[in-house]
Design a protein around this motif. Structure first.
Motif, PDB file in Angstrom:
ATOM      1  N   SER A 111       0.850  -1.187   0.000  1.00  0.00           N
ATOM      2  CA  SER A 111       0.000   0.000   0.000  1.00  0.00           C
ATOM      3  C   SER A 111       0.884   1.234   0.000  1.00  0.00           C
ATOM      4  N   ILE A 112       0.444   2.254  -0.716  1.00  0.00           N
ATOM      5  CA  ILE A 112       1.130   3.538  -0.765  1.00  0.00           C
ATOM      6  C   ILE A 112       0.085   4.633  -0.620  1.00  0.00           C
ATOM      7  N   ARG A 113       0.542   5.842  -0.428  1.00  0.00           N
ATOM      8  CA  ARG A 113      -0.363   7.003  -0.438  1.00  0.00           C
ATOM      9  C   ARG A 113      -0.288   7.663  -1.802  1.00  0.00           C
ATOM     10  N   LEU A 114      -1.458   7.885  -2.384  1.00  0.00           N
ATOM     11  CA  LEU A 114      -1.607   8.685  -3.594  1.00  0.00           C
ATOM     12  C   LEU A 114      -2.422   9.881  -3.150  1.00  0.00           C
ATOM     13  N   GLY A 115      -1.730  10.972  -2.826  1.00  0.00           N
ATOM     14  CA  GLY A 115      -2.392  12.088  -2.170  1.00  0.00           C
ATOM     15  C   GLY A 115      -2.834  11.639  -0.790  1.00  0.00           C
ATOM     16  N   GLU A 116      -4.095  11.851  -0.468  1.00  0.00           N
ATOM     17  CA  GLU A 116      -4.634  11.453   0.833  1.00  0.00           C
ATOM     18  C   GLU A 116      -5.100  10.009   0.871  1.00  0.00           C
ATOM     19  N   GLU A 117      -5.214   9.401  -0.304  1.00  0.00           N
ATOM     20  CA  GLU A 117      -5.782   8.054  -0.396  1.00  0.00           C
ATOM     21  C   GLU A 117      -4.718   6.964  -0.227  1.00  0.00           C
ATOM     22  N   LEU A 118      -5.050   5.936   0.523  1.00  0.00           N
ATOM     23  CA  LEU A 118      -4.206   4.753   0.652  1.00  0.00           C
ATOM     24  C   LEU A 118      -4.644   3.767  -0.430  1.00  0.00           C
ATOM     25  N   VAL A 119      -3.717   3.435  -1.337  1.00  0.00           N
ATOM     26  CA  VAL A 119      -4.051   2.552  -2.459  1.00  0.00           C
ATOM     27  C   VAL A 119      -3.106   1.359  -2.498  1.00  0.00           C
ATOM     28  N   THR A 121      -4.685  -1.990  -7.259  1.00  0.00           N
ATOM     29  CA  THR A 121      -5.427  -1.079  -8.133  1.00  0.00           C
ATOM     30  C   THR A 121      -4.542  -0.595  -9.275  1.00  0.00           C
ATOM     31  N   TYR A 122      -3.225  -0.529  -9.006  1.00  0.00           N
ATOM     32  CA  TYR A 122      -2.267  -0.028  -9.995  1.00  0.00           C
ATOM     33  C   TYR A 122      -1.043  -0.922 -10.023  1.00  0.00           C
ATOM     34  N   PHE A 123      -0.403  -0.972 -11.192  1.00  0.00           N
ATOM     35  CA  PHE A 123       0.889  -1.632 -11.361  1.00  0.00           C
ATOM     36  C   PHE A 123       1.876  -0.502 -11.620  1.00  0.00           C
ATOM     37  N   ALA A 124       2.974  -0.470 -10.883  1.00  0.00           N
ATOM     38  CA  ALA A 124       3.909   0.649 -10.980  1.00  0.00           C
ATOM     39  C   ALA A 124       5.343   0.146 -11.089  1.00  0.00           C
ATOM     40  N   LEU A 125       6.185   0.975 -11.673  1.00  0.00           N
ATOM     41  CA  LEU A 125       7.604   0.669 -11.796  1.00  0.00           C
ATOM     42  C   LEU A 125       8.380   1.967 -11.927  1.00  0.00           C
ATOM     43  N   PHE A 126       9.670   1.872 -11.721  1.00  0.00           N
ATOM     44  CA  PHE A 126      10.574   2.989 -11.957  1.00  0.00           C
ATOM     45  C   PHE A 126      11.443   2.592 -13.134  1.00  0.00           C
ATOM     46  N   GLY A 127      11.286   3.288 -14.251  1.00  0.00           N
ATOM     47  CA  GLY A 127      12.043   2.964 -15.448  1.00  0.00           C
ATOM     48  C   GLY A 127      11.543   3.742 -16.635  1.00  0.00           C
ATOM     49  N   PRO A 160      -8.769   5.773 -12.499  1.00  0.00           N
ATOM     50  CA  PRO A 160      -7.611   6.446 -13.100  1.00  0.00           C
ATOM     51  C   PRO A 160      -6.611   6.899 -12.035  1.00  0.00           C
ATOM     52  N   TRP A 161      -5.360   6.959 -12.428  1.00  0.00           N
ATOM     53  CA  TRP A 161      -4.273   7.429 -11.580  1.00  0.00           C
ATOM     54  C   TRP A 161      -4.325   8.951 -11.519  1.00  0.00           C
ATOM     55  N   ASP A 162      -4.183   9.545 -10.351  1.00  0.00           N
ATOM     56  CA  ASP A 162      -4.135  11.001 -10.188  1.00  0.00           C
ATOM     57  C   ASP A 162      -2.681  11.445 -10.328  1.00  0.00           C
ATOM     58  N   ASP A 163      -2.324  11.955 -11.504  1.00  0.00           N
ATOM     59  CA  ASP A 163      -0.923  12.325 -11.720  1.00  0.00           C
ATOM     60  C   ASP A 163      -0.555  13.685 -11.147  1.00  0.00           C
ATOM     61  N   ALA A 206      -1.251  14.188  -7.716  1.00  0.00           N
ATOM     62  CA  ALA A 206      -1.131  13.915  -6.280  1.00  0.00           C
ATOM     63  C   ALA A 206       0.296  13.495  -5.925  1.00  0.00           C
ATOM     64  N   PRO A 207       0.780  13.925  -4.780  1.00  0.00           N
ATOM     65  CA  PRO A 207       2.076  13.409  -4.347  1.00  0.00           C
ATOM     66  C   PRO A 207       1.951  11.929  -3.978  1.00  0.00           C
ATOM     67  N   VAL A 208       3.009  11.186  -4.220  1.00  0.00           N
ATOM     68  CA  VAL A 208       3.063   9.763  -3.900  1.00  0.00           C
ATOM     69  C   VAL A 208       3.983   9.577  -2.704  1.00  0.00           C
ATOM     70  N   ASP A 209       3.512   8.838  -1.704  1.00  0.00           N
ATOM     71  CA  ASP A 209       4.326   8.457  -0.557  1.00  0.00           C
ATOM     72  C   ASP A 209       4.406   6.938  -0.561  1.00  0.00           C
ATOM     73  N   LEU A 210       5.589   6.412  -0.816  1.00  0.00           N
ATOM     74  CA  LEU A 210       5.750   4.959  -0.883  1.00  0.00           C
ATOM     75  C   LEU A 210       5.699   4.292   0.487  1.00  0.00           C
ATOM     76  N   LEU A 211       5.642   5.078   1.548  1.00  0.00           N
ATOM     77  CA  LEU A 211       5.573   4.541   2.908  1.00  0.00           C
ATOM     78  C   LEU A 211       6.766   3.634   3.200  1.00  0.00           C
ATOM     79  N   GLY A 212       7.898   4.015   2.683  1.00  0.00           N
ATOM     80  CA  GLY A 212       9.111   3.242   2.883  1.00  0.00           C
ATOM     81  C   GLY A 212       9.985   3.282   1.643  1.00  0.00           C
ATOM     82  N   PHE A 213      10.700   2.201   1.419  1.00  0.00           N
ATOM     83  CA  PHE A 213      11.670   2.114   0.320  1.00  0.00           C
ATOM     84  C   PHE A 213      10.974   2.001  -1.030  1.00  0.00           C
ATOM     85  N   SER A 214      11.697   2.369  -2.080  1.00  0.00           N
ATOM     86  CA  SER A 214      11.170   2.148  -3.428  1.00  0.00           C
ATOM     87  C   SER A 214      11.405   0.704  -3.820  1.00  0.00           C
ATOM     88  N   PHE A 215      10.839   0.288  -4.905  1.00  0.00           N
ATOM     89  CA  PHE A 215      10.954  -1.106  -5.345  1.00  0.00           C
ATOM     90  C   PHE A 215      11.751  -1.167  -6.632  1.00  0.00           C
TER      91      PHE A 215
END
Length: 175
Positions: free
Chosen positions: A63-71, A108-114, A161-164, A166-175
């Motif tokens: 789970s991460i924060r997308l703005g105020e929402e936990l997703v 709800t979402y699939f995410a990556l850094f790349g 849809p993803w809110d692009d 909103a700030p993202v808080d990964l609640l820890g380390f990135s993946f």
């Protein structure tokens, strides 16, 4: 191609060593003796050629924060194909399995850094969200950082849809 799915807790010492060998061959940065970059994941997808592992993807469900929402998201990490086996469709076939695993989860979402074309060709979209995370260096905890380099790519898995903006808080380390 026979893609294997291995839960992290079921990795054998031999497969850990084989994954490390692949990651060291596939990436310039150091993995030391680890089968992961900075932190363990939840699931591995691998492809073998004999005793060697020649394809790898790690999946992280969290789970991460997308703005105020936990997703809920599925994160993709450590995508690697052995340099001697590139250009044979390994990453593409593995991506098919990774997307299926993400869709089968509650994410709800699939995410990556790349930024690789493979990701955009499969439906991931680069998003400009600033990303807050705990930096890890050589498997040591660093400081909390906010990264806005634009390397985050997202694929919605549901009808949300993803809110692009909103700030993202990964609640820890990135993946």
């Amino acid at each position: 191609m026979q893609i294997e799915r291995i839960d992290e807790i079921d990795l054998t010492p031999a497969d850990e060593a084989r994954i490390n060998t692949l990651l060291v061959r596939a990436f310039e940065e150091g993995f030391d003796d680890r089968s992961f970059h900075q932190q363990r994941h939840h699931l591995r997808l691998i492809l073998r050629a004999g005793d060697d592992i020649i394809g790898h993807m790690a999946l992280c469900y969290r789970s991460i924060r997308l703005g105020e929402e936990l997703v809920r998201i599925m994160g993709l990490a450590e995508v690697a194909t052995d340099p001697d086996h590139r250009g044979k469709g390994i990453a593409s076939e593995m991506m098919t399995h990774a997307i299926a695993a993400a869709r089968d989860s509650q994410a709800t979402y699939f995410a990556l850094f790349g930024t690789q074309p493979l990701y955009a060709g499969r439906g991931f979209v680069a998003v400009p969200n600033p990303v807050k995370h705990t930096a890890l260096y050589g498997a040591w905890t660093g400081e909390v950082q906010v990264d806005d380099r634009g390397f985050l790519m997202v694929m919605p898995l549901r009808d949300k849809p993803w809110d692009d903006t909103a700030p993202v808080d990964l609640l820890g380390f990135s993946f």
